[in-house]
Design a protein around this motif. Sequence first.
Motif: not given
Lengths: 540, 124
Positions: A23-24, A51-53, A58-60, A63-67
């Motif tokens: 996912s990373l 930084i925003l990117f 990281i958030i995405v 989220g993918m890992q969790w899914s």
Amino acid sequence: MTTQSQNNTHVQRSTKLIVFLVSLMSVFVPVSVVILLSPYFEIQLNNQKEILFLVLAIIVALGMQWSLLKIIPAKREILSPEEQVHATNEKLRYIFNVITRHIENATEFKNEGVNIIENPTDKLAAILVQRSETIADSVQTLISTLQFGSHDTLENIKQSLTPLIDQTLDAISQYLTVSENIENHLCNQISTTQKLLINLRSELAAFVLNQSQQKTPPNLSTGIIETAELIDIYLKIEEAIDQQLAVVANDTNEAGMTLVTNMSTLRDSATGLVHYISESLSQISGMENEVNDCVQFIVNTGHFIKDIPSKIQADIQSIQKASSVIDSLGYLVDSIKDIGFQTDILAVNAAIQASHAGEAGLGFKIVADEVRKLALNSSKAAELIESGLNTARQTIHEGLKFKFLDEIMVQMDEAANIMDAVKRLDASHEDMRIYYGMLFSAINQNNLKLANDISDILDSIQYQDIVRQRIERIQFVMQQRNELLQQFIAELESSGGQMTDDFNIKMNTILNEYSISESSHHSSLSLNNGGTQSPQFELF
Amino acid sequence: MAKTIFLIDDSGAMLMSLRDNLEFSGFNVETAENGVKAIEKLMAGLNPDLIITDINMPNMDGIELIKKVRALPNFRFVPILTLTTEANQHKREEGKQAGATGWLVKPIKIGDLLKIIKQVLPGV
């Protein structure tokens, strides 16, 4: 923890690590490419945007890992053997609990069945037999009594027979109620068992299917299959028992119907007998009245005839009394005559003396003449009285003679009447004798019919024994089956699936022996079990 | 003189039903609830003209009872009828070998039973 367990944990961790890295990579690689290649595509990025990117990436990624972790099925986890045994045992324990409940219900049925089926029907059978005996005795007494022709005893028997029949009907009615209870109980039991069978089979099938989809160790798999097979045979025995219970329910119904029919026939016969006796009693009553009239007439005439001599004697005494009175009056007349004669003599003397007295005696002469006339009248009166008395005496004697003749005539007439009365009485007795003969014959026939009806009822009671034996065989096979199953459960739990004894063969043996045993016994009252029906009786 | 019939059955209903019908038909009837009591009565002096026995009884079944009765010197020739729900040929053969005179299957009508009794009991 064992090595296997550590390996499992290792596998779990490595899976998560791989997923995380994937996912990373799937997020960071495109973002890094954009950042690096931004100058070439004239994309102005300042530090804030970078930084925003990164934060977004990281958030995405998270989220993918969790899914991804959610999508991967947890069942892919492999249990340790002990965990597998534990899970299997839990499932087996569940099924065995269901079967144990079933065994408990069956035991309860067995106990209830004994109470419902055996005890009341035994008691009622006893009552039924006793009532039948009493009816038979009553009719026997009736037959004996008819030989003496006692009206009162006939009436008593008629009055006692009707309530006896009613009491027997009550006993039959109770018997039928118990039979109906048996039938209902059995039908409910069969229905409940069938539902349970269907549920058990479904659960078993689902359980076996479930187990086959998992990778279970071989010994556990064998144990499960053996359990499934054993339970299947167990359920076949249950079905065989249900068939026999259905036969019992049917036999109970058939026997009940037969009892009702037989009892109706008995009641009709007894009612007919009672009716016949009632009719006969009124006819006998008429005949008896006639006989009584005749007898009374003869008795009265007898009394009359018996009284005649004393009456005549009384009359004779009265007449003798009258005669003796007349005779005594005759003496009186003689006295009067004497008195008149003496008076006449006195008067004559007085006249003679008066004539001697001259004129002084004239008055005395007149008196003497008067006295003489008086004496003469007295004599005439005395003669008249005597004549009258003689006439009276003669009249009495003459009258007595005729009266006596009248009495004789009356006697002869009465004698003639008595002869008629005796002849009528004799004829009435002959009529009664013939009538009682017919009555005896008719009641005898009715009695034979009643006896046959009672025999039929007593024959019907035999079904109770047949049903009882069938139930006993069911109880025996249930006990054998349940004991074997409990042994199996105990061994399965202790061995973890490695069975040493062949329980399936033993359970099959129980099933086969039961089937053979049932086929060797007489089939239902009306159902045919198929196969050869042996003859009802055979002399060797 | 009335003949004596000895009934042996563990069912009270059967004993009552049969006894009543047979006594009404003019027989003397003695009864026993099982094979053990039956043997006791026979050894105590009971001398029936006919024995009718059930097969399935507790303690001693009918087949064993028949064998024991035949072993008693006074009862080697007394007619013994079985009255049972057992209908199969194998069991009948067993009964015949044990010494039974006849095999009757329940339920039996009293009329049929009396006909059979007439056949096995002379002078009835």
